[in-house]
Design a protein around this motif. Structure first.
Motif, PDB file in Angstrom:
ATOM      1  N   SER A 146       1.230  -0.792  -0.019  1.00 11.37           N
ATOM      2  CA  SER A 146      -0.133  -0.181   0.233  1.00 11.37           C
ATOM      3  C   SER A 146       0.447   1.242   0.129  1.00 11.37           C
ATOM      4  O   SER A 146       0.348   1.971  -0.881  1.00 11.37           O
ATOM      5  N   LYS A 150       0.799   4.117  -2.974  1.00  7.60           N
ATOM      6  CA  LYS A 150       0.129   5.479  -2.623  1.00  7.60           C
ATOM      7  C   LYS A 150       1.261   6.011  -2.760  1.00  7.60           C
ATOM      8  O   LYS A 150       0.818   7.515  -2.345  1.00  7.60           O
ATOM      9  N   ASP A 197      -7.635   4.024   2.172  1.00  9.05           N
ATOM     10  CA  ASP A 197      -6.521   3.693   1.994  1.00  9.05           C
ATOM     11  C   ASP A 197      -7.347   2.408   1.733  1.00  9.05           C
ATOM     12  O   ASP A 197      -6.624   0.645   1.362  1.00  9.05           O
ATOM     13  N   LYS A 201      -6.419  -1.156  -0.578  1.00 13.83           N
ATOM     14  CA  LYS A 201      -6.146  -2.432  -0.080  1.00 13.83           C
ATOM     15  C   LYS A 201      -6.884  -3.897  -0.592  1.00 13.83           C
ATOM     16  O   LYS A 201      -6.833  -4.967  -1.163  1.00 13.83           O
TER      17      LYS A 201
END
Length: 278
Positions: A146, A150, A197, A201
């Motif tokens: 992650s 990002k 988020d 995920k």
């Protein structure tokens, strides 16, 4: 170190200063350093060593191990540290222990190492590299994936080169999906960092084929995540920075082995140092 009167080739055998224990009942020889420890720990944790010991009942000669003395000492430290001071140990020590625990099928030691690695502040790419090499559960890598997905910038080539091409491509796919989701949600200047988020995920779990567990489960290693995916108790580490090691194969009974020095060989090798034909 105190010297022994025996000799190994051209090197005189010496007793390890810490792990030549008077009450020990089993001796191991690594290069020219002799260890005397308690076989109980090896029998308790490893089916590989249980087979080796059962096939050489009554043996009084050292078992030879194809590891460096300092590496074997690190491994023994797990069992003999009187203060159980597992915290604040350097990464390098844990990697040595993990490599040997993986090689010899010490499942509980592997789980201990994974718990400690989870407490270290590893960079995402380094963590992905280590966990992939040692086949540690990918659920524990979701936060690292992650972070990379990002990130507003791509990692430098020197860092990206640590990852295999499949991982790089999958991370690129996650970034593209996150960018697309941010644009669909109305972000005026969307980037992959603009996505939520939970969305990122979900993309990671779909693309990397990871079961989408709860957030809490990705912070503590489960039995499967810590032990890897091997089914026979011995793990293959094939990453470029971790060589594939010769394992004492569990499950079958082996003939007693010897080497040129007359010592028993705990690596299942002939005296020439070469593995016997399969």
């Amino acid at each position: 170190m105190s010297a022994d009167t025996s000799s190994c080739g051209f090197s005189q055998i010496i007793n390890h200063p810490q792990y030549f224990i008077p009450t020990g009942d089993t001796q191991f020889l690594t290069q020219n350093v002799l260890f005397k420890v308690h076989r109980y720990f090896f029998e308790r944790e490893s089916s590989s060593f249980r087979d080796i010991f059962s096939d050489s009942d009554g043996n009084t000669k050292p078992y030879t191990l194809d590891v460096k003395p300092e590496e074997f000492a690190h491994f023994l430290w797990v069992f003999y540290d009187e203060d159980f001071e597992y915290e604040n140990q350097p990464l390098e020590r844990w990697l040595v222990i993990l490599r040997l625990a993986t090689r010899w099928g010490f499942r509980k030691v592997r789980k201990l190492v994974v718990r400690q690695l989870e407490k270290l502040d590893l960079q995402p790419i380094d963590k992905i590299k280590i966990y992939s090499d040692f086949r540690i559960g990918t659920q524990l890598l979701i936060p690292s994936y992650s972070t990379l997905a990002k990130s507003p910038t791509l990692p430098p080539l020197s860092e990206a080169a640590k990852l295999d091409i499949e991982t790089i491509l999958k991370l690129t796919m996650v970034r593209e999906r996150a960018l697309q989701k941010a644009a669909e949600d109305g972000c005026r200047s969307p980037t992959s960092a603009s996505a939520g988020d939970e969305d990122v995920k979900r993309f990671i779990c779909e693309i990397f084929d990871i079961p989408n567990m709860t957030s809490a489960s990705t912070t503590e290693p489960s039995n499967t995540a810590a032990e890897g995916s091997s089914t026979d108790g011995v793990y293959d580490t094939t990453g470029s920075s971790v060589p594939t090691l010769q394992n004492p194969a569990p499950g079958g009974r082996k003939k007693k082995n010897g080497n040129a020095n007359g010592t028993s060989n705990a690596n299942g090798q002939h005296g020439s140092g070469r593995a016997p034909p399969s």
